[in-house]
Design a protein around this motif. Structure first.
Motif: not given
Length: 287
Positions: A20-29
């Protein structure tokens, strides 16, 4: 126009080595939002443009405080299930306040309540109360059970066993929760003080879910309703502590009591796209 990635990050994401955190970070990046990734092991940080890393464990107040210095908004992914998870949450929140964090977006749980059947939902409620007591801005994402892990409920024979009876749950795709989190973190102020209930588009019994997964994946799955006594007995062989056994069994009894059955349109309202159904989630090609 200045490059967003040339400015210090104002947003931190915890749990970025997880799904979850990884996917959220990817979307924000991908949107050019500079981020600070807070995680326990820097070697597991995803390689994303415009990100820096800070190492901190939720149980280490000093490390958390240092990791969050200069950060205005934090995506706080709830800690891994453990007997002291609630204390870890409190420690992290206190450290965030000491570091000057203004807004915390927290991954809570559907039906969080001190009397919730699902025992871990009680800890989520206590964490919500802690956030309210700080006086800081907060946004609560009350996620239903993740649809992604449903196949893991099945044993090696493909049978999902538990005392869920014919109760329903509005299972939500983890990727939909990540899309909501990313949308909020890009413009957090309008969401301060709000609680969002994130669900899939339909509430399913476990028998229905097993049939859908069978069709979508080709793996033969079924549901067997256990009594509460049978559920504890069938899990005793794992040697898990009492709190963990209670959490496992109450996953099913919460479904039986209808506490996870409500569907909402919050995912679509916040992202502009309807949430994935269980069939859509498992019929998609793997990346």
């Amino acid at each position: 126009m200045p490059d967003k990635n040339s400015t210090p990050p104002a947003v931190a994401v915890t749990g970025s080595s997880g799904r979850l955190g990884g996917e959220t970070a990817r979307l924000l990046a991908a949107e050019g939002i500079p981020l600070r990734l807070v995680l326990r092991d820097a070697s597991r940080a995803p390689g994303l443009p415009g990100t820096t890393t800070a190492v901190a464990d939720f149980s280490d107040p000093g490390a958390c405080r240092r990791a969050l210095e200069g950060i205005r908004t934090v995506f706080m992914v709830s800690a891994a299930e453990s007997e002291d998870r609630l204390q870890q949450h409190f420690t992290f929140i206190d450290a965030a306040m000491e570091a000057g964090v203004e807004h915390i977006v927290y991954t809570s749980f559907a039906g969080a309540d001190p009397d919730a059947t699902f025992t871990l939902a009680r800890d989520h409620f206590a964490t919500e109360e802690k956030l309210r007591e700080t006086g800081a801005k907060f946004t609560l994402l009350r996620n239903n059970f993740y649809a992604d892990i449903l196949p893991d409920f099945a044993d090696r024979n493909g049978v999902i066993r538990g005392p869920a009876e014919d109760g329903r749950a509005a299972f939500v795709a983890r990727s939909d929760v990540a899309r909501v989190a990313a949308a909020i973190l890009q413009q957090p102020i309008p969401h301060a003080g709000f609680t969002y209930n994130l669900t899939g588009p339909e509430a399913l019994t476990l028998a229905e879910a097993a049939a859908i997964l069978t069709e979508a994946t080709g793996r033969q799955l079924s549901f067997h309703n256990e009594t509460v006594e049978e559920a504890y007995a069938s899990r005793a062989r794992y040697g898990a502590p009492a709190w963990q056994l209670d959490a496992w069994v109450s996953t099913y009894t919460a479904i039986a009591r209808g506490e996870l059955a409500k569907t909402t349109n919050d995912v679509e309202l916040l992202t502009g796209e309807a949430p994935l159904s269980l069939h859509q989630l498992f019929s998609r090609p793997l990346n």
